[in-house]
Motif scaffolding. Structure first.
Motif, mmCIF file in Angstrom:
data_model
loop_
_atom_site.group_PDB
_atom_site.id
_atom_site.type_symbol
_atom_site.label_atom_id
_atom_site.label_comp_id
_atom_site.label_asym_id
_atom_site.label_seq_id
_atom_site.Cartn_x
_atom_site.Cartn_y
_atom_site.Cartn_z
ATOM 1 N N ALA A 124 0.829 -1.207 0.000
ATOM 2 C CA ALA A 124 0.000 0.000 0.000
ATOM 3 C C ALA A 124 0.861 1.253 0.000
ATOM 4 N N TRP A 125 1.872 1.287 0.853
ATOM 5 C CA TRP A 125 2.741 2.458 0.883
ATOM 6 C C TRP A 125 3.590 2.555 -0.375
ATOM 7 N N GLY A 126 4.053 1.421 -0.879
ATOM 8 C CA GLY A 126 4.848 1.429 -2.099
ATOM 9 C C GLY A 126 4.075 1.947 -3.297
ATOM 10 N N ALA A 127 2.771 1.674 -3.324
ATOM 11 C CA ALA A 127 1.934 2.086 -4.455
ATOM 12 C C ALA A 127 1.426 3.514 -4.309
ATOM 13 N N THR A 128 1.310 4.016 -3.083
ATOM 14 C CA THR A 128 0.612 5.286 -2.834
ATOM 15 C C THR A 128 1.540 6.448 -2.535
ATOM 16 N N ASN A 129 2.530 6.230 -1.686
ATOM 17 C CA ASN A 129 3.356 7.324 -1.196
ATOM 18 C C ASN A 129 4.426 7.712 -2.206
ATOM 19 N N THR A 130 4.420 8.956 -2.619
ATOM 20 C CA THR A 130 5.392 9.411 -3.620
ATOM 21 C C THR A 130 6.282 10.549 -3.116
ATOM 22 N N LEU A 131 5.944 11.153 -1.973
ATOM 23 C CA LEU A 131 6.782 12.232 -1.475
ATOM 24 C C LEU A 131 6.511 12.480 0.003
ATOM 25 N N ARG A 171 11.184 0.891 -5.718
ATOM 26 C CA ARG A 171 11.124 2.271 -6.223
ATOM 27 C C ARG A 171 10.799 3.244 -5.093
ATOM 28 N N TRP A 172 9.885 2.836 -4.211
ATOM 29 C CA TRP A 172 9.569 3.691 -3.065
ATOM 30 C C TRP A 172 10.804 3.878 -2.191
ATOM 31 N N VAL A 173 11.543 2.800 -1.949
ATOM 32 C CA VAL A 173 12.766 2.894 -1.145
ATOM 33 C C VAL A 173 13.742 3.872 -1.776
ATOM 34 N N GLU A 174 13.916 3.762 -3.075
ATOM 35 C CA GLU A 174 14.921 4.575 -3.756
ATOM 36 C C GLU A 174 14.498 6.036 -3.920
ATOM 37 N N THR A 175 13.222 6.260 -4.224
ATOM 38 C CA THR A 175 12.785 7.616 -4.587
ATOM 39 C C THR A 175 12.152 8.397 -3.441
ATOM 40 N N ALA A 180 14.779 10.773 1.596
ATOM 41 C CA ALA A 180 14.589 11.493 2.855
ATOM 42 C C ALA A 180 15.777 11.285 3.789
ATOM 43 N N CYS A 181 16.242 10.054 3.882
ATOM 44 C CA CYS A 181 17.363 9.751 4.778
ATOM 45 C C CYS A 181 18.639 10.459 4.346
ATOM 46 N N ASN A 182 18.946 10.382 3.067
ATOM 47 C CA ASN A 182 20.183 10.997 2.588
ATOM 48 C C ASN A 182 20.127 12.522 2.635
ATOM 49 N N GLU A 183 18.927 13.057 2.595
ATOM 50 C CA GLU A 183 18.749 14.500 2.664
ATOM 51 C C GLU A 183 19.171 15.054 4.020
ATOM 52 N N ILE A 184 19.053 14.242 5.073
ATOM 53 C CA ILE A 184 19.325 14.756 6.423
ATOM 54 C C ILE A 184 20.572 14.148 7.065
ATOM 55 N N ARG A 185 21.247 13.237 6.410
ATOM 56 C CA ARG A 185 22.334 12.521 7.077
ATOM 57 C C ARG A 185 23.609 13.334 7.263
ATOM 58 N N TRP A 194 19.497 9.587 12.433
ATOM 59 C CA TRP A 194 18.366 8.843 11.856
ATOM 60 C C TRP A 194 18.519 8.697 10.338
ATOM 61 N N GLY A 195 19.066 9.718 9.696
ATOM 62 C CA GLY A 195 19.296 9.613 8.258
ATOM 63 C C GLY A 195 20.282 8.510 7.919
ATOM 64 N N ARG A 196 21.348 8.402 8.696
ATOM 65 C CA ARG A 196 22.370 7.382 8.433
ATOM 66 C C ARG A 196 21.838 5.974 8.715
ATOM 67 N N PHE A 197 21.074 5.836 9.805
ATOM 68 C CA PHE A 197 20.481 4.541 10.102
ATOM 69 C C PHE A 197 19.556 4.099 8.969
ATOM 70 N N GLY A 198 18.649 4.989 8.564
ATOM 71 C CA GLY A 198 17.735 4.651 7.479
ATOM 72 C C GLY A 198 18.462 4.363 6.182
ATOM 73 N N SER A 199 19.482 5.160 5.897
ATOM 74 C CA SER A 199 20.256 4.964 4.678
ATOM 75 C C SER A 199 20.996 3.633 4.696
ATOM 76 N N ALA A 200 21.511 3.244 5.867
ATOM 77 C CA ALA A 200 22.183 1.948 5.990
ATOM 78 C C ALA A 200 21.203 0.799 5.776
ATOM 79 N N LEU A 201 19.979 0.936 6.296
ATOM 80 C CA LEU A 201 18.953 -0.089 6.049
ATOM 81 C C LEU A 201 18.666 -0.213 4.557
ATOM 82 N N CYS A 202 18.592 0.928 3.879
ATOM 83 C CA CYS A 202 18.359 0.909 2.422
ATOM 84 C C CYS A 202 19.506 0.231 1.693
ATOM 85 N N ALA A 203 20.732 0.547 2.087
ATOM 86 C CA ALA A 203 21.904 -0.029 1.435
ATOM 87 C C ALA A 203 21.916 -1.547 1.585
#
Length: 360
Positions: A124-131, A171-175, A180-185, A194-203
């Motif tokens: 649901a979030w992957g299909a709906t959330n874009t920003l 795509r949701w993870v990447e875009t 958001a995480c890399n914007e604040i890290r 929090w940005g680095r933690f989230g970014s590490a999870l993505c990586a």
């Protein structure tokens, strides 16, 4: 011989590329940890057994919560409009926790209903959330959305996750989430953590070796700016009545990111030190003033947490990393601990015990 030559060339190209194949599931809950906890639960060993039953209660409650994926995750600044901040954050906070709890319940119980419920939320979030938008949109996306990434990692190999839906979530993870995480890290305070933690999870989830390395570099680059010689965290202690909370709110993602990095690469940031300063000295400082808030010199009568909530969840997790009996004593009467809302660095610390060596 020709076949071997081509295999060696392929392996070399893979090794020097930007991505590696990390073990999945990994990140916050590597396979060794899951196997260890399953054994404890099967044997009904405490405190794992009670913690597991607690998890199942929370996972079962997911069916009573609406899925509220938002196209625009808009969160105003907390100190500008606290009511709207909480209201608009609630959708992701609740849905991410439910997705995470259900994914973990599936891993430990094997019951498919939990995997399917978690996927329903992720899809649901992957299909709906874009920003995301407004003053705190990126921060709340980073710390609340972390539960979505941990759920996805736990479900990585689930056959019920179709390729189309998985690509949509990627795509949701990447875009959205990683953006958001890399914007604040690169911020100076807990936002960066929090940005680095989230970014590490993505990586970890996206098999991105370069991003794991970059988040490792960032943590090491300013850790001893964040941690003063006495163990205090100047960027957080200056937050007046909430200095103890913000000290916790910085250390939770720093330690969680360090755990993700350790599981991905084997590099141990928990013992990284300079002039006697380390993550452990900051944890000791937090532990002491959680017990003695009247001695907090930065602000009179500071807001304090508890062993049942924060920083109990963090110190429960770190008792396994550092084998610190004092941390264990602090939380012992509160076990099993769970931190089911707001952010998801150390949500199930009693059940999902962390260790640098006991799984291996």
């Amino acid at each position: 011989m020709a076949f071997k030559k081509y295999v060696l060339i392929a392996l070399l190209l893979f090794k020097i590329g930007s991505c590696v194949a990390y073990d999945h599931p990994g990140g916050m809950h590597p396979q060794q940890q899951l196997d260890f906890v399953r054994k404890q639960v099967k044997a009904k060993k405490q405190p794992y057994w009670d913690a597991y039953r607690q998890l199942i209660v929370y996972a079962d409650s997911a069916w009573y919560h609406p899925i509220e994926a938002l196209a625009d995750f808009s969160v105003p600044g907390y100190y500008v409009d606290a009511v709207m901040h909480r209201k608009n954050s609630k959708s992701l906070n609740t849905n991410a926790f439910d997705a995470y709890a259900c994914a973990l319940a599936w891993q430990l119980s094997g019951e498919l209903k939990y995997a399917d419920k978690s996927l329903e939320i992720l899809n649901a979030w992957g299909a709906t959330n874009t920003l995301y938008s407004d003053a705190d949109g990126s921060l709340v996306m980073a710390y609340a959305g972390s539960g979505m990434l941990m759920a996805a990692e736990l479900l990585y190999g689930y056959q019920g996750w179709t390729e189309a839906d998985k690509k949509q979530f990627d795509r949701w993870v990447e875009t959205v989430y990683r953006k958001a995480c890399n914007e604040i890290r690169n911020r100076s305070n807990n936002w960066a953590d929090w940005g680095r933690f989230g970014s590490a999870l993505c990586a970890q989830f996206l098999n991105d070796e370069q991003e794991i390395a970059e988040n490792t570099r960032l943590i090491k680059s300013d850790l001893f700016h964040k941690i003063a010689p006495d163990g205090s965290m100047p960027e957080e202690t200056k937050r007046k009545a909430n200095g103890i909370w913000y000290t916790y709110f910085s250390l939770a993602p720093i330690t969680a990111a360090s755990w993700v990095i350790f599981n991905a690469t084997g590099e141990n940031l928990f013992t990284y030190s300079q002039d006697g300063r380390s993550i452990k000295t900051a944890l000791d400082y937090l532990h002491y003033y959680s017990l003695h808030p009247s001695e907090w010199k930065w602000f009179p009568n500071p807001n304090k947490g508890s062993a049942q909530s924060w920083p109990g969840n963090l110190l429960e997790a770190m008792s396994g990393i550092y084998r610190d009996k004092e941390y264990g004593t602090y939380v012992q009467a509160s076990r099993p601990l769970i931190y089911p809302t707001h952010h998801f660095a150390w949500t199930f610390p009693t059940l999902m015990a962390v260790s640098l060596d006991i799984y291996r």
